[in-house]
Each structure stands twice: as structure tokens, then as C-alpha cells.
Design a protein around this motif. Structure first.
Motif, short mmCIF file in Angstrom:
data_model
loop_
_atom_site.label_atom_id
_atom_site.label_comp_id
_atom_site.label_asym_id
_atom_site.label_seq_id
_atom_site.Cartn_x
_atom_site.Cartn_y
_atom_site.Cartn_z
N CYS A 214 0.63 -1.18 0.01
CA CYS A 214 0.17 0.03 0.07
C CYS A 214 0.68 1.22 -0.13
O CYS A 214 0.61 2.29 -0.45
N HIS A 216 2.12 3.02 2.53
CA HIS A 216 1.90 4.03 3.63
C HIS A 216 3.08 3.91 4.36
O HIS A 216 3.66 2.77 4.62
N CYS A 231 -2.53 -2.33 7.59
CA CYS A 231 -2.13 -1.02 7.45
C CYS A 231 -2.96 -0.21 8.49
O CYS A 231 -4.22 -0.48 8.30
N VAL A 233 -3.63 2.82 8.19
CA VAL A 233 -4.16 3.75 7.39
C VAL A 233 -5.30 3.23 6.31
O VAL A 233 -6.26 3.63 6.31
N CYS A 234 -4.83 2.32 5.60
CA CYS A 234 -5.86 1.62 4.67
C CYS A 234 -6.33 0.37 4.92
O CYS A 234 -7.35 -0.06 4.36
ZN LIG Z 1 -1.68 1.65 3.96
#
Ligand SMILES: [Zn+2]
Length: 343
Positions: A214, A216, A231, A233-234
Motif C-alpha cells: 500500500c 503507507h 496497515c 491507514v488503509c
Molecule cells: Zn496502507
């Protein structure tokens, strides 16, 4: 009595720059008391207290709580009051100029011919490792954890102008796109990026990991505190092997390099297996043809096109087995099908 014995000793203190003195002392006087009377209060400060000083006799450190007699200090000897240096010290390497402040000043003054390690550290986290321009998206990380702006890196790769130290970057596959979280309104900050979870600044003071997949970039702290394989974040799942240490230590880089080589080795093995399977398949076919040829009594030379499936055109089928025909396809910088990622 022993305790009433007087000793004449010479006391010097080159470390503090105090005047040397010749003193007549009781032999039962402890070295700590001597220190108290010898060192003026004005010299002492928060950073320099009595504990940071010690006496030595002929280079041998003496214990504060012992008396002169217990320490075996003979008359007419010279005691040296030394400054204990943090992290070892007491090695006699200090000179008269060195009070603690002198030390601090010495390290505070920049040596013009030496690169400030802090600056080097900061630049590694704020600028492209190749172009030295400030990091600005789109950014990528190589497989060893170096940060780049994508454009100069791609360009250098295309024109084969990558310096040796980045020789491990062979294609687009070796550039992992990353997303750096900007610090809102960080124009004056030493860095423009941060951890989206902990807010730790991306300036080399904190460890960061980039997640391959991803892209990040998170602080190690964030990933440690939230034990997750997704992750933060995502929420995309990632493997341990997808964690790339950003600007890691020599050891961490060595681990990344090993992983890179291992993955390349595996890929090569897979390719070889594939090619091997293909070749042995062809060999059987050839054997079959030769057998047939013998039966027919003809010494006909095998051609791939002879085994061409129905509806296949001659050129296309032959091209699977030969690389002699040059492609007239022109590769350009903007072309999507770069052959770079092939390895
Ligand atoms: Zn991510």
C-alpha cells in the motif's frame, strides 16, 4: 598515633585549571574532604559537582571515602584532581583547557571540513537520495530503504546514469511507491512529513517503516503499539516481509539487502524452472519428430513451425521460439510498457 601524622602533598588540577597548591594534611583526612576544601564553590555547577572529580596518584584513581593513609599516599607526593569524563574517561587524556564548558563549546563549534552528522541525518529524511531535491510526491523507496523523488530516479535509470551506490535499482520493480503524510502548514518545519498515527516527525529522530503494497509510511512506534498485520491507514493486510525500514542502520540495510537478494534468487529459480519445463517439452516433441523422420526415412530438419497449431500464423508461432526478429516497438520515457521491470 598514626592518625595525627601530617603529610605534605602537592595537589594539582590541570582539568579544572585551578592553581596547584602545596598542602600539609592530616593522614586521616579523606580524599572527599580534601576535594571539598580544594575545589572552590564557584567552580561547581549543575554539570560539574564533586562526584565528577576524583583524585589520582601516579595515574591510579583513588577512592573518595578513603583517607590519605588508607590510599597509601606517601609524603611529598603529587595528587592530581581529575575530571571524570562521561562514558569512560579518567584516562589522562584531558588537558588543562578542558572544563566541561570547554567540551560543550568544542562540540558546539562546527568544524568547516566536517559534515555535521545531524545535517546528514536530516537530509536523508527530507531530500531525494539521488537529486538532493526536497522530497515531494510522488516519492519512492528502494529495496534498501533509501528515499527518492520518483522522477529523477526513473530518468537516471532510463539513461543509465544511476551512480554505483544505487546499482541495486534495476527497474521499476525496485522502486516502491510510498505515501508520506504531510504535516499541515509545515512550511518552516525541518520536515514536511509525519507519521499519520503518532504525529512523530519524519526527521530521522524516529524510526519509520514503509509498507510495501500500500506504500503507507508509519512510525515504528505506531506499528508496535497497535499489533496488527493490517496497515493502520488503509487497513490492507501486509506480511512481515513487506515492512521496509526507512533509512535504516547498517544492520537493517543488510537485512533488507539479504531479503532483496533472496527474492531475486527465488524469482530467477522460478523463471529457470519455467524455461526448463518448456525446453524438456520441446525436446520430447523433437524426439517424436526425429522418430517419425527415421520411420519416414527422411532427414528432415525440425522447425518449430512444423508443429504449429491450426489457425496460428507462421510468424507469431515462430516468434515464440526465436528472438531473432527485432521488435520495431520504440521505448520512450513516457511509455507504460517499460522493459525495465522485467527482471
Ligand atoms: Zn496502507
Amino acid at each position: 598515633m598514626e592518625s595525627q601524622k601530617k603529610l605534605r602533598v602537592f595537589v594539582r588540577s590541570p582539568d579544572l585549571g585551578l592553581p596547584s597548591r602545596s598542602l600539609t594534611l592530616a593522614s586521616d583526612l579523606t580524599l572527599r574532604r580534601l576535594k571539598l576544601s580544594f575545589v572552590p564553590q564557584s567552580v561547581l555547577s549543575q554539570t560539574l559537582n564533586l562526584d565528577s572529580l576524583y583524585f589520582s596518584l601516579n595515574g591510579k584513581p583513588l577512592i573518595d571515602s578513603s583517607s590519605l593513609a588508607e590510599s597509601g599516599v606517601p609524603g611529598s607526593s603529587t595528587l592530581t584532581l581529575r575530571l571524570r569524563l562521561r562514558g569512560g574517561g579518567g584516562d589522562g587524556g584531558a588537558t588543562g583547557a578542558e572544563s566541561r564548558d570547554c567540551y560543550l563549546n568544542m562540540y558546539a563549534t562546527k568544524k568547516p571540513d566536517k559534515v555535521d552528522p545531524n545535517e546528514t541525518r536530516l537530509s536523508k529524511w527530507t531530500t531525494c537520495a539521488l537529486s538532493a531535491e526536497p522530497l515531494a510526491p510522488p516519492c519512492v523507496i528502494d529495496r534498501l530503504g533509501n528515499l527518492f523523488n520518483k522522477e529523477p530516479l526513473v530518468e537516471a535509470l532510463l539513461h543509465k546514469k544511476l551512480p554505483k551506490e544505487f546499482g541495486h535499482i534495476r527497474g521499476l520493480k525496485d522502486m516502491i511507491p510510498i505515501h508520506l503524510s504531510p504535516i499541515p502548514g509545515a512550511a518552516d518545519s525541518e520536515t514536511k512529513f509525519q507519521c499519520p498515527i503518532t504525529g512523530q516527525e519524519f526527521n530521522g529522530k524516529y524510526g519509520f517503516l514503509a509498507i510495501r503494497g500500500c506504500g503507507h509510511v508509519l512510525s515504528i512506534k505506531a506499528l508496535k503499539e497497535v499489533k496488527s498485520s493490517a496497515c493502520l491507514v488503509c487497513h490492507k493486510e501486509f506480511l512481515e516481509a513487506d515492512k521496509m525500514v526507512v533509512n535504516g542502520s547498517a544492520e537493517e540495510v543488510a537485512v533488507l539487502r539479504e531479503r532483496m537478494e533472496e527474492e531475486r534468487g527465488r524469482l530467477k529459480e522460478r523463471k529457470e524452472k519455467k524455461v526448463g519445463a518448456c525446453l524438456s517439452g520441446t525436446k520430447h516433441a523433437i524426439d517424436g519428430i526425429l522418430e517419425n523422420g527415421k520411420k519416414d526415412g527422411g532427414g528432415k530438419r525440425f522447425k518449430a513451425v512444423d508443429m504449429m497449431p491450426a489457425h496460428a500464423t507462421k510468424e507469431v508461432y515462430a516468434s515464440i521460439f526465436t528472438s531473432s526478429k527485432k521488435s520495431d516497438f520504440k521505448e520512450t520515457f513516457t511509455c507504460r510498457s517499460l522493459p525495465l521491470g522485467r527482471n
